[in-house]
Design an enzyme around this catalytic site. Structure first.
Site, PDB file in Angstrom:
ATOM      1  N   GLU B 219      45.729 -38.855 -64.331  1.00 16.94           N
ATOM      2  CA  GLU B 219      45.524 -39.198 -65.745  1.00 16.94           C
ATOM      3  C   GLU B 219      45.596 -37.934 -66.598  1.00 16.94           C
ATOM      4  O   GLU B 219      45.546 -36.835 -66.058  1.00 16.94           O
ATOM      5  CB  GLU B 219      44.113 -39.772 -65.930  1.00 16.94           C
ATOM      6  N   HIS B 260      38.566 -42.835 -68.877  1.00 20.04           N
ATOM      7  CA  HIS B 260      37.442 -42.113 -68.293  1.00 20.04           C
ATOM      8  C   HIS B 260      37.112 -40.909 -69.164  1.00 20.04           C
ATOM      9  O   HIS B 260      37.977 -40.392 -69.861  1.00 20.04           O
ATOM     10  CB  HIS B 260      37.791 -41.641 -66.883  1.00 20.04           C
TER      11      HIS B 260
END
Lengths: 89, 320, 407
Positions: B219, B260
């Protein structure tokens, strides 16, 4: 008594609904608060039932079977309206 | 073989009486060969049981009860108590700590990692789902109930490392459907500072005879991917790696965090474009779509096999 | 969360680091009063959370209180980077002999804070590091050992600074590192740190960012600084749609229906799990789809909560259909989310089969979930259809509908 939501219906036999102790236990075990003890105010309206099925919570049923295990066989029915009224066993 | 855990691994669950912990205890006991959860800890609840697992007030009590060292702990206590719980586990001699809790400030995580390093312990997480060795053992909520986990994970030669717990399962399920099982899958956590990064787990996978290839989910945010690229170059690329990069849309939105906590783009190296470039420069294949991963991996595996055969062939010729 | 300069300077001051006799003003009259108190030339600085203040005309010099008032008036009305200023900072114009840089940030690879110091201040430290690396000193510090002066001394010495400067800056850098750890900062920077003609040092500007996860335990500091607990200070302000999303999430403690972010497309997204949402959002865009929003479902929300989120998305102007997609779920339940999104359609008077472009959530309780979807005639798939393919089908459907409408 039977209360229908969109996906789930809950049915409680007359006898079971009038049982104060059973009502208390059902209210306790249901994780999504489908059962509630009838308040005194509601009782003065003339109902003999100790138990109330909370209509807005019926569709929250997570099919956990705790109410079925708590009540005598057949006294409480959980009905899947999306599955040809199949009973939760 | 596997990395980090196997069927003999013993562990405890700290915060075992919490709602999520009760579930994950059940799941771990039911999965594979059945986890050896030797005790649980919730201060003030000594004497209780959770699915047959005895509950204690302190980690020290569990260790005394068990009578021999305990390998691991799954920590699922609220963020404000996590540092204390992890310190307690480390000081009780536990060497593998899986931290499930999310929203722990970085200062606390750094302290836990620093103490773990001093004591020779390893932390996985925080904000992770744990570790799974297909059909053998799982440590943490990874894959969910035993039945669901068994549907997604199958034993095999691929190591999986993922910054997303859910995507660990999604990718493993895709690999399983394509006939590529997993040696060990590790959900490493989605925070900016985590106990074990890709590059820190690679030596374990490289040393594992069962593991032939690696799949990673990554990510935006942080320089963990750059660190992996550096590791691969420095260590002679021991295993083929296919990476999947999510959150490409975030390159246009610096300063925002999606998914996140660790995804916030704070530096120039943090964008997906930058990461993809670094990974590819190190010879790591980057998949555009998850369904492309098995084919890409197969191709890399057979390439290596061919070059290994060629090398063996030429050395035979040389000796002849 | 970023602090405004006036807040950051207050934090620096509390840490025992010398600062100028600055003041914060919300009105031109207040700015004038502060300038009067300072009694000399001042600098008026716009208090916005965006860079490029100088270029935009957000920093001006004034020789008199009257001029300070006039500049404050102009700056308070000046939008910079899409933000209106919170107020102005009125600062004595200091005679500075040299500008230095002092900072502390996290190093995610080493998992430790790192002190950074340079005798070249007033400009971006990344630029200094690239152009004059020998002028930048760095040193990691422990988070469990007590902070000691020698670490600061080494950092400064590594940047080639010695003599009286070194000894005078050591306590400043050490205190900066202390406040970084004590207040859960992710960035603590004094730039520039100025050396005055008398040889003393003073913080002339400061940047501070606190970790969002630590806002709870830093309540006291935030309260004293006057930071509203609801302020997010994201790179862009929350829209009414996003605020409504937060309300849906907080309406019920079960599960998460969070991180609702507004985009301007026609395909509403009810998507889930952190990584799954990122993957799906990318996939929708890769297939030419225009998402109306981003969101993350997780942690097994109630039917009511899933319905609340779906209703919010369905009611957003411009949304034609929604796609309900997640990576394989193990905690969140397929049947519960299915009930929620269908309920949302029904309550708004829509046909779920029409409004739900595609449903792809495999995993926990999928057998029950698929029965519900079948009953309402919704187009769905199990795990054999990838996240990417699910996104493609959803996009295809919404584009197909538009093409028909054009015909």
């Amino acid at each position: 008594m039977r209360v229908d939501g969109t996906f789930i219906a809950v049915e409680v036999s007359e006898q079971a609904a009038a049982d104060q102790e059973l009502a208390r236990r059902l209210a306790e075990v249901c994780p999504v608060d489908i059962f509630r003890l009838r308040t005194a105010a509601a009782e003065s309206g003339g109902s003999a039932d100790a138990l109330e099925i909370v209509a807005e919570n019926v569709d929250e049923c997570v099919l956990c079977r705790l109410c079925l295990d708590t009540a005598p066989a057949g006294a409480v029915k959980v009905i899947k309206l999306y599955d040809n009224e199949a009973l939760l066993a | 073989m596997s990395i980090l855990i196997d069927e003999r691994t013993t562990f405890i669950v700290q915060g075992i009486t919490g709602r999520e912990a009760v579930n994950l205890t059940r799941e771990c006991l039911d999965y594979g060969k059945g986890a050896q959860i030797v005790g649980g800890v919730t201060p003030g609840r000594r004497g209780r049981e959770v699915h047959g697992v005895p509950v204690f007030d302190t980690v020290e009590q569990v260790v005394a009860h068990h009578g021999s060292p305990i390998d691991g702990s799954v920590v699922t206590v609220p963020p404000a108590f996590t540092r204390d719980a992890v310190f307690e586990a480390i000081e009780a001699g536990i060497k593998l700590i899986v931290i499930v809790t999310e929203r722990i400030p970085r200062g606390d995580v750094a302290q836990m990692v620093e103490l773990a390093t001093l004591r020779g312990a390893r932390i996985i997480g925080p904000n992770c789902l744990g570790i799974i060795v297909p059909d053998v053992i799982k440590m943490g909520g990874i894959g969910g109930p035993a039945r669901n986990a068994a549907q997604a994970y199958t034993p095999g030669p691929i190591g999986v490392i993922s910054r997303s717990g859910g995507m660990t399962t999604e990718m493993s399920s895709t690999l399983s459907a394509a006939g590529l099982g997993q040696s060990t899958a590790v959900s490493i956590g989605g925070d900016a500072i985590i106990g074990s990064t890709y590059a820190e787990l690679m030596p374990l996978f490289a040393a594992d005879p069962q593991t032939e290839g690696i799949v990673i989910y990554s990510e935006p945010g942080g320089r963990m991917e750059a660190q992996l690229a550096e590791w691969v170059v420095a260590n002679g690329d021991p295993l083929p790696i296919v990476a999947f990069m999510a959150g490409r849309f975030m390159d246009e939105m610096p300063g925002m965090s999606f998914g996140h906590a660790g995804t916030i783009v704070e530096g120039k190296e943090d964008t997906t474009a930058e990461k993809i470039a670094r990974l590819q420069a190190a010879g790591i294949a980057v998949a555009e779509r998850i369904e492309d991963i098995p084919e890409m991996l197969r191709e890399l595996l057979s390439q290596r096999q061919r070059s290994a055969l060629a090398a063996a062939g030429s050395s035979t010729e040389g000796s002849a | 969360m970023r602090f405004f300069e006036y807040e950051a300077r207050e934090i620096v001051r509390r840490a025992g680091i010398p600062v100028t006799d600055f003041g914060f003003a919300k009105t031109p009259a207040e700015a004038r009063e502060i300038a009067q108190r300072i009694g000399g030339p001042v600098v008026i600085k716009s208090q916005v959370l965006s860079g490029g203040r100088m270029k935009a005309g957000g920093v001006r010099f004034a020789d008199s209180p009257e001029e300070a008032e006039a500049h404050a008036q102009a700056i308070l009305a000046l939008e910079i980077g899409g933000h209106m200023p919170r107020g102005v900072l009125v600062d004595p114009k200091a005679e500075v002999e040299q500008e230095y840089y002092a900072g502390v940030v996290w190093d995610g690879t080493r998992k430790l804070p790192v002190m950074i110091f340079s005798p070249v201040g007033g400009i971006d430290i990344e630029q200094v590091a690239a152009e004059q690396p020998e002028q930048v000193g760095r040193r990691h510090i422990s988070t469990i050992l007590p902070l000691s002066d020698f670490a600061a001394k080494e950092t400064i010495a590594r940047a080639g600074v010695s003599g009286g400067e070194l000894t005078k800056i050591v306590p400043i850098l050490r205190r900066l590192a202390e406040l970084f750890l004590r207040y859960d900062m992710t960035l603590a920077e004094i730039n520039p740190l100025g050396r005055l003609p008398d040889g003393s040092f003073v913080a002339l500007d400061a940047h501070m960012e606190i970790e969002n996860e630590a806002r709870g335990r830093q309540r006291e500091l935030l309260l004293e600084l006057g930071v509203d607990p609801t302020e997010t200070r994201q790179a862009r302000e929350a829209t009414p749609f996003e605020i409504a999303g937060e309300e849906v999430d907080s309406s019920d403690h079960r599960g998460v229906a969070g991180n609702v972010t507004e985009f301007d497309g026609n395909l509403g997204l009810v998507i889930g799990a952190g990584g799954g949402s990122l993957t799906l959002f990318d996939a929708v865009r890769a297939h030419g789809g225009r998402p109306a929003n981003y969101c993350e479902i997780g942690g097994n929300p109630s039917v009511r909560k899933a319905a609340g989120l779906a209703k919010l998305v369905l009611s957003k102007p411009g949304v034609e259909r929604i796609a309900v997609m997640m990576s394989i779920v193990s905690n969140t339940r397929v049947d519960i989310v299915a009930r929620g999104v269908i309920k949302a359609c029904l309550e708004l008077g829509y046909d779920p089969a029409e409004k739900i472009a595609f449903f792809r959530i495999p995993g926990a309780w999928e057998e029950e979930g698929f029965k519900i979807l079948q009953k309402y005639g919704i187009d769905y798939a199990d795990r054999s259809v990838s996240l990417n393919e699910a996104a493609r089908r959803a996009v295809e459907k919404i584009q197909g509908a538009n093409e028909e409408a054009v015909r």
